[in-house]
Structure formats: structure tokens, C-alpha cells
Design a protein around this motif. Sequence first.
Motif, PDB file in Angstrom:
ATOM      1  N   ARG A  78       0.694  -1.266   0.131  1.00  0.00           N
ATOM      2  CA  ARG A  78       0.033  -0.027  -0.035  1.00  0.00           C
ATOM      3  C   ARG A  78       0.910   1.364   0.008  1.00  0.00           C
ATOM      4  N   SER A  80       3.772   1.519  -1.075  1.00  0.00           N
ATOM      5  CA  SER A  80       4.242   1.541  -2.501  1.00  0.00           C
ATOM      6  C   SER A  80       3.542   2.454  -3.414  1.00  0.00           C
ATOM      7  N   HIS A  81       2.205   1.749  -3.465  1.00  0.00           N
ATOM      8  CA  HIS A  81       1.341   2.165  -4.480  1.00  0.00           C
ATOM      9  C   HIS A  81       0.946   3.786  -4.041  1.00  0.00           C
ATOM     10  N   GLN A  84       3.632   5.821  -5.551  1.00  0.00           N
ATOM     11  CA  GLN A  84       3.642   6.001  -6.964  1.00  0.00           C
ATOM     12  C   GLN A  84       2.475   6.741  -7.571  1.00  0.00           C
ATOM     13  N   GLN A  85       1.649   6.944  -6.694  1.00  0.00           N
ATOM     14  CA  GLN A  85       0.578   8.129  -6.836  1.00  0.00           C
ATOM     15  C   GLN A  85       1.058   9.196  -6.535  1.00  0.00           C
TER      16      GLN A  85
END
Length: 98
Positions: A78, A80-81, A84-85
Motif C-alpha cells: 500500500r 509503494s502504491h 507511485q500515486q
Amino acid sequence: MVPESLTQAFTLTQAIEAAATRSDWVKAAALVETRAPLLKSLQPPQPPEALDIIRAIQRIDSAVAIHAQAEKDAMAVRQSHAMQQIESVSLYQTTGML
């Protein structure tokens, strides 16, 4: 005869397992700290009934550790995501200012 400290440690172990099931890691950690001196107070040899309880504690601790690792791994995904966002939004803002 099972030492009272072991009975208390097993009760705390069950509470640790319940806290971990709820993902209440702060409570689980506090219970582990409370339980530690009880386990450290045990001296060999122990009767067979006590060894059975100790093995049950070990099995529960192992299951809790596996659950904690899975929760940690999911949290890392989560994070990492989310990173990225953030990078995507930053790129969008930078591109939009050109």
C-alpha cells in the motif's frame, strides 16, 4: 502441576492472538511485554502438562508472527502504491506548469 505464571502467560498469549486478529498491534506488543517476565520466570524441568502449554504458546506465537509479517507486507505494498500515486501527481503538476 502447572505453574501459575505459565497459566497467566497462556492467558496473555490468547489475548495477544485476539489483538493480532484485530490487527491491534499496539495492544499485542503491550501484552507481549507483560507476558515476557512470566515466561522468563519458568525454570526447567517442567511437567508434561506445562510442556504442552509451552508448545501451545509457541504455536500461537508462530501464527501471530506469520500474520504480522503478512500485515507488514500488505502495508508495504500500500505504501509503494501511495508513493507511485504521489509521483504521478507531482509529474502532472510539473507538466501542467509548462
